[in-house]
Design an enzyme around this catalytic site. Sequence first.
Site, PDB file in Angstrom:
ATOM      1  N   LYS A   1      82.662  50.994 -53.417  1.00 23.93           N
ATOM      2  CA  LYS A   1      81.753  51.736 -54.294  1.00 23.93           C
ATOM      3  C   LYS A   1      80.373  51.994 -53.658  1.00 23.93           C
ATOM      4  O   LYS A   1      79.731  52.986 -53.957  1.00 23.93           O
ATOM      5  CB  LYS A   1      81.606  51.035 -55.642  1.00 23.93           C
ATOM      6  CG  LYS A   1      82.870  51.143 -56.490  1.00 23.93           C
ATOM      7  CD  LYS A   1      82.674  50.565 -57.875  1.00 23.93           C
ATOM      8  CE  LYS A   1      83.984  50.596 -58.652  1.00 23.93           C
ATOM      9  NZ  LYS A   1      83.827  50.112 -60.025  1.00 23.93           N
TER      10      LYS A   1
ATOM     11  N   ASP B   1      81.295  54.442 -64.474  1.00 18.90           N
ATOM     12  CA  ASP B   1      81.482  53.090 -65.036  1.00 18.90           C
ATOM     13  C   ASP B   1      80.489  52.845 -66.174  1.00 18.90           C
ATOM     14  O   ASP B   1      80.825  52.196 -67.166  1.00 18.90           O
ATOM     15  CB  ASP B   1      81.267  52.023 -63.953  1.00 18.90           C
ATOM     16  CG  ASP B   1      82.464  51.898 -63.031  1.00 18.90           C
ATOM     17  OD1 ASP B   1      83.605  52.137 -63.476  1.00 18.90           O
ATOM     18  OD2 ASP B   1      82.266  51.546 -61.849  1.00 18.90           O
TER      19      ASP B   1
HETATM   20  P1  NAP Z   1      82.024  41.541 -57.183  1.00 27.33           P
HETATM   21  O1  NAP Z   1      80.959  42.511 -56.835  1.00 27.33           O
HETATM   22  O2  NAP Z   1      82.814  40.876 -56.102  1.00 27.33           O
HETATM   23  O3  NAP Z   1      81.315  40.382 -58.083  1.00 27.33           O
HETATM   24  C1  NAP Z   1      82.032  39.266 -58.480  1.00 27.33           C
HETATM   25  C2  NAP Z   1      81.220  38.480 -59.513  1.00 27.33           C
HETATM   26  O4  NAP Z   1      82.050  37.430 -60.029  1.00 27.33           O
HETATM   27  C3  NAP Z   1      79.959  37.817 -58.950  1.00 27.33           C
HETATM   28  O5  NAP Z   1      78.958  37.817 -59.931  1.00 27.33           O
HETATM   29  C4  NAP Z   1      80.466  36.389 -58.677  1.00 27.33           C
HETATM   30  O6  NAP Z   1      79.438  35.424 -58.673  1.00 27.33           O
HETATM   31  C5  NAP Z   1      81.355  36.192 -59.876  1.00 27.33           C
HETATM   32  N1  NAP Z   1      82.336  35.126 -59.720  1.00 27.33           N
HETATM   33  C6  NAP Z   1      83.455  35.136 -58.943  1.00 27.33           C
HETATM   34  N2  NAP Z   1      84.122  33.961 -59.086  1.00 27.33           N
HETATM   35  C7  NAP Z   1      83.406  33.211 -59.965  1.00 27.33           C
HETATM   36  C8  NAP Z   1      83.575  31.913 -60.522  1.00 27.33           C
HETATM   37  N3  NAP Z   1      84.631  31.133 -60.198  1.00 27.33           N
HETATM   38  N4  NAP Z   1      82.651  31.463 -61.397  1.00 27.33           N
HETATM   39  C9  NAP Z   1      81.591  32.211 -61.751  1.00 27.33           C
HETATM   40  N5  NAP Z   1      81.368  33.460 -61.247  1.00 27.33           N
HETATM   41  C10 NAP Z   1      82.270  33.944 -60.374  1.00 27.33           C
HETATM   42  O7  NAP Z   1      83.119  42.173 -58.152  1.00 27.33           O
HETATM   43  P2  NAP Z   1      82.911  43.398 -59.193  1.00 27.33           P
HETATM   44  O8  NAP Z   1      83.227  44.670 -58.516  1.00 27.33           O
HETATM   45  O9  NAP Z   1      81.602  43.231 -59.849  1.00 27.33           O
HETATM   46  O10 NAP Z   1      84.124  43.127 -60.223  1.00 27.33           O
HETATM   47  C11 NAP Z   1      84.104  42.000 -61.082  1.00 27.33           C
HETATM   48  C12 NAP Z   1      85.297  42.042 -62.038  1.00 27.33           C
HETATM   49  O11 NAP Z   1      85.211  43.165 -62.911  1.00 27.33           O
HETATM   50  C13 NAP Z   1      86.653  42.160 -61.347  1.00 27.33           C
HETATM   51  O12 NAP Z   1      87.563  41.320 -62.016  1.00 27.33           O
HETATM   52  C14 NAP Z   1      87.058  43.588 -61.544  1.00 27.33           C
HETATM   53  O13 NAP Z   1      88.460  43.729 -61.608  1.00 27.33           O
HETATM   54  C15 NAP Z   1      86.435  43.878 -62.906  1.00 27.33           C
HETATM   55  N6  NAP Z   1      86.127  45.305 -63.108  1.00 27.33           N
HETATM   56  C16 NAP Z   1      86.744  45.954 -64.140  1.00 27.33           C
HETATM   57  C17 NAP Z   1      86.457  47.288 -64.380  1.00 27.33           C
HETATM   58  C18 NAP Z   1      87.115  47.993 -65.519  1.00 27.33           C
HETATM   59  O14 NAP Z   1      87.032  49.212 -65.587  1.00 27.33           O
HETATM   60  N7  NAP Z   1      87.739  47.292 -66.423  1.00 27.33           N
HETATM   61  C19 NAP Z   1      85.548  47.974 -63.565  1.00 27.33           C
HETATM   62  C20 NAP Z   1      84.942  47.286 -62.517  1.00 27.33           C
HETATM   63  C21 NAP Z   1      85.248  45.944 -62.301  1.00 27.33           C
HETATM   64  P3  NAP Z   1      78.697  35.002 -57.291  1.00 27.33           P
HETATM   65  O15 NAP Z   1      77.646  36.035 -57.051  1.00 27.33           O
HETATM   66  O16 NAP Z   1      78.139  33.665 -57.589  1.00 27.33           O
HETATM   67  O17 NAP Z   1      79.751  34.974 -56.210  1.00 27.33           O
END
Ligand code: NAP
Length: 270
Positions: free
Chosen positions: A73, A109
């Site tokens: 992204k 989004d």
């Molecule tokens: P990202 O940039 O990799 O961010 C991941 C986030 O999750 C960070 O804040 C990370 O914290 C946190 N995290 C991961 N493991 C954790 C744990 N065990 N305990 C607490 N925090 C944890 O990913 P993203 O792109 O933001 O996506 C995040 C989620 O949203 C994914 O599951 C994705 O599938 C979903 N999503 C859904 C949609 C939809 O349309 N439904 C759209 C976008 C994303 P740290 O900074 O501490 O590592």
Amino acid sequence: MESSAGPRRLAVLGHPVGHSRSPAMQTAALEALGLAGEWSYEAIDVAPDGFGDLVLSLPAAGFAGANVTVPHKGAALAVADELSEVAREIGAANTLAFEDGVVHAYNTDAAGLLAALPESPRERRALVLGAGGAARAVVWALLREGAEVEVWNRTALRSRNLCDELGGAAVEDPDAAAYDLILNTTAVGLAGEDAFAELPLARGDLREGQVLVDLVYGDSPSTLLAAAAEAGAETVDGIEVLVQQGAESLRLWTGREPPIEAMREAARRG
Ligand code: NAP
């Protein structure tokens, strides 16, 4: 959108991308609109080092646009010639459109999240869990609608940086029961983790009158959503957010009103 006749291809670009529900959902939408003969939608797995070159090759291969998902992204913003104001402010693009040799980048989004909410978050107190890519669009959208936004993240420095850049207040020990809206934008739940062990929430914090949004989606409701529903809170799952962002992308590419119900049904079928 494209002036040349012939097939108009669309795709979702990600790495990995095999799990994406966008091809089924967008194909159902094109069929419902009677566009399936002319338009098509596919998944393309591309590693980060090949992303820029792939995008630049797409218009000549008959593509009118693409969705972009993890981990591209940010790179989508960098490869584009023209950025929408929303994409520029959020710092990420999930939608590209190719028009007369120009690569346009958008972020749907934010609009997708707002469309998925049961009511406007204006003057509501919102707790955003997470500070990754998804959180940026969520925080931006909520602030733009006039919500009071607080952001918690496992790595506190990241939530502080996000709030310095976009607004909202970073919190380290939130009282989850005090919020009208709680939004999980972390990856917790994706691999079956216990949300109540990893996030600053207890089952007893969830209550009637709250809205719980979980961006993570799978085949059944997440632990978090199931607990929220049991406590009488309203729930919004990640599939509804996916449907609404996809609908906004489809509107950009085709100029047609998205067939939401057909998209929802296909996305839920998986
Ligand atoms: P990202 O940039 O990799 O961010 C991941 C986030 O999750 C960070 O804040 C990370 O914290 C946190 N995290 C991961 N493991 C954790 C744990 N065990 N305990 C607490 N925090 C944890 O990913 P993203 O792109 O933001 O996506 C995040 C989620 O949203 C994914 O599951 C994705 O599938 C979903 N999503 C859904 C949609 C939809 O349309 N439904 C759209 C976008 C994303 P740290 O900074 O501490 O590592």
